[in-house]
Every structure is written in structure tokens, then in C-alpha cells.
Design a protein around this motif. Structure first.
Motif: not given
Ligand SMILES: C[S@@+](CC[C@H](N)C(=O)[O-])C[C@H]1O[C@@H](n2cnc3c(N)ncnc32)[C@H](O)[C@@H]1O
Length: 329
Positions: A103, A106, A124, A288
Motif C-alpha cells: 500500500e 497509495n 483494494h 487505500n
């Protein structure tokens, strides 16, 4: 009123170098490369196909962070790293750290998102990388096994009954509830990709005869039942307010009269400034997910009241809300 931060604490908050060093080490699987027997940087570099002098810098930082030990020119895992960061260990938690690593980019878009209000991801990580998603759920299951039974006891269910664990993931709650209430049977409803993990956890718990697995999309498919109790645990913060309202109404129709819905989630307080972890989690969800949000317990109360539930109340502050379907309904 909590005390103000010192300047040193502000610096500490803005300092993420060690975070990135740890996540990169887990991604490169350095701890598994050092498994068992300490190794030189050259041996470790050969194992993970890395550039030795550069890897050396990372290894030294990991020593200073107390994740590795160094004697002479050989590196070895600390006992905690050996237990939790070596892939073959039954107590490996690296998948959760790999999720944070996945992640990372992001988070780099947070500034743009705040300026424009536009989300930067359309899916996601669990959707783009289901294998990582399943591994993360397995880690969360291991951790959640400790708290699940206490939560089940606090709900004080009576006698035989049918429970639906909606979006039940690895089945952590369904398993805990069936262990606490011997007369209960449960259904774990989740996406087909998730249920292969659930099949294993339920089998490991020896509860195949009491826990059924139903694959489906809870927003689209029928949920079976009717049930005496439905649990929605940590599923609503991935969805919009309206989708959640519709799902809560749908659940109402799958409950017996007198049945209850329990929503367990990471709710913000009414001011939106606590609990502290949840305020940061709300930003994580913003960055996210395409449309998720952290809600307040008052939102859940609104969904339930609108759906027709009575005796709607916050069971645990910012953590659980319950509504009952009246016997006359
Ligand atoms: C964060 S996990 C929570 C798992 C479990 N309820 C718990 O508290 O440990 C969210 C779960 O919701 C499931 N899920 C997400 N969207 C879904 C959908 N549309 N239909 C069914 N399950 C869904 C995911 O597969 C995942 O298992």
C-alpha cells in the motif's frame, strides 16, 4: 485534555525511515534468508539475489533496530525476528507487513487526494492480490483467536441458535462463538476466494459439523437463514454509507423475529477525533479503498433504526452496536 507533543515527538512522528527499512526487509525476505544459521552479507545477498554492499547497509540498520544481531561479519536473526519474520515459522506475521508495503505507493498520493477529494485507487489490494489478502486474513485470524471468545461471551447468547457471520473471513468469530456456545451452529458467508482459507481454519478447529460455508456476494446474493443472530464484523468500512444501509435492511429480512444484528467495527467517536488509532485508520481507508469510510456508531444506529430494528444501542464504545428485530415484526 491530553498533553501537547514535544518537538522531539513531532520529529519522531515524521520519521519513517525505519518503517521503510523493515517493510523492505520483509519484502526481500531477508529474515528467512538468515533462518537457522547466521550468514555473511555475501551469503545473504546470494540467497535473495541482492547487491552485497548495498544489502550490507540495510543489514546494519536492521541490527541497530534490534531485529538482527551481528558478530564479526555474520548476521543472524533476533529471537523475535526468527519467530515472527521467518516465512516458514508457524507464527509468521510478515504478510501483514507485506500488505503495508503493497500500500506504500497509495500513501504517496495522499496529498493529491486531500487537495482534490478524489480517491487514487480503484481497487483494494485484497482484490488486486487475493493471495496476499488470504495470507493477511490468516495472520489476523491467528491474532484474533485471542480476543474472539471474550467478545462472544459478552454477547450472552442463549440456548441453541443459528448465527450468520457475514463477510466472516477466516471464520475467527464463527469459530469463537461456536466454542463458547456449544449449542450454536454458524454460517460463514464470504466471497468464494476467501472461503478456501475458512475451510482450513474451521477444519483445524474441528467444527466442520457446526459451521457451514456459503460463498457469495453479500450485496447481491441471498443470505440464507433465517438466523437468530447476525454478526457483521469489520466489513462496513469498505463500503459506502448507502450500500451499508441497504445491507443492514437486507439482513433484517434474514433474521427471525426476536433475532439480533451485531455490527462490530472501527467506529469514530462523534467528534471524529478518537479513538486515535481509528482516526489514522480512517485516512488509511481513504487512501487505500475506492469508496470505504470509517463511520460513527450513530451511522450504524441510523442504518439499523431505518431498517426496522428496535432496542438499537451501542454495546461497546466505538466498537459494537446491536439492534433487535421485534417479535411482532
Ligand atoms: C476485514 S475482513 C473481516 C473478516 C471477519 N469478519 C473478521 O472480523 O475477522 C472483510 C471480509 O469481508 C469479505 N467481503 C468483502 N466484500 C464482500 C462481499 N461483497 N460479499 C461477501 N464478502 C465480502 C472479505 O472477503 C473479507 O473476508
Amino acid at each position: 485534555m491530553s498533553r501537547e507533543l514535544s518537538l522531539a515527538e513531532i520529529f519522531q512522528l515524521g520519521y519513517y525511515w525505519e518503517t521503510k527499512i523493515l517493510l523492505t526487509a520483509v519484502k526481500l525476505d531477508i529474515f528467512s534468508a538468515l533462518d537457522g544459521k547466521p550468514k555473511t552479507a555475501k551469503e545473504a545477498a546470494d540467497r535473495i539475489a541482492a547487491h552485497e554492499p548495498t544489502l550490507c547497509l540495510l543489514l546494519n540498520a536492521l541490527v541497530a533496530m534490534r531485529l538482527l544481531m551481528k558478530e564479526g561479519n555474520v548476521y543472524g536473526n533476533s529471537s523475535t525476528a526468527e519467530k515472527h519474520l521467518v516465512r516458514q515459522s508457524p507464527q509468521y506475521i510478515g504478510h501483514l507487513l507485506q500488505l503495508h508495503h503493497a500500500e506504500w505507493n497509495n500513501w504517496g498520493k495522499l496529498e493529491d487526494t486531500i487537495r482534490t477529494g478524489q480517491r487514487s485507487v480503484d481497487r483494494h489490494v485484497f482484490e488486486t492480490n487475493p493471495e496476499l489478502g488470504s495470507n493477511v486474513l490468516a495472520v489476523l485470524h491467528r491474532i484474533g483467536q485471542q480476543s474472539g471468545p471474550d467478545f462472544a461471551k459478552r454477547l450472552k447468547l442463549m440456548g441453541p441458535g443459528r448465527m450468520l457471520d457475514l463477510g466472516g473471513g477466516a471464520g475467527t468469530n464463527a469459530i469463537a462463538f461456536c466454542q463458547v456456545y456449544p449449542e450454536l451452529t454458524a454460517t460463514v458467508f464470504d466471497l468464494p476466494a476467501t472461503l478456501s482459507l475458512t475451510e482450513k481454519t474451521v477444519k483445524d478447529a474441528g467444527l466442520e459439523s457446526r459451521i457451514a460455508l456459503v460463498p457469495g456476494d453479500f450485496n447481491r446474493d441471498t443470505l440464507g437463514g433465517p438466523y437468530d443472530v447476525v454478526l457483521m464484523s469489520d466489513i462496513l468500512h469498505y463500503q459506502t454509507f448507502d450500500t451499508n444501509a441497504a445491507l443492514v435492511s437486507k439482513v433484517f429480512t434474514h433474521l427471525v423475529p426476536g433475532g439480533r444484528l451485531v455490527i462490530k467495527d472501527r467506529f469514530l467517536d462523534e467528534a471524529g477525533t478518537g479513538p486515535a488509532w481509528t482516526t489514522a485508520f480512517a485516512v488509511h481507508i481513504l487512501v487505500n479503498t475506492q469508496q470505504g469510510s470509517c463511520y460513527r456508531t450513530s451511522d450504524a444506529i441510523q442504518w439499523m433504526t431505518k431498517a426496522g430494528f428496535t432496542s438499537v444501542a451501542e454495546l461497546e464504545k466505538t466498537a459494537a452496536v446491536q439492534g433487535v428485530k421485534s417479535r411482532e415484526a
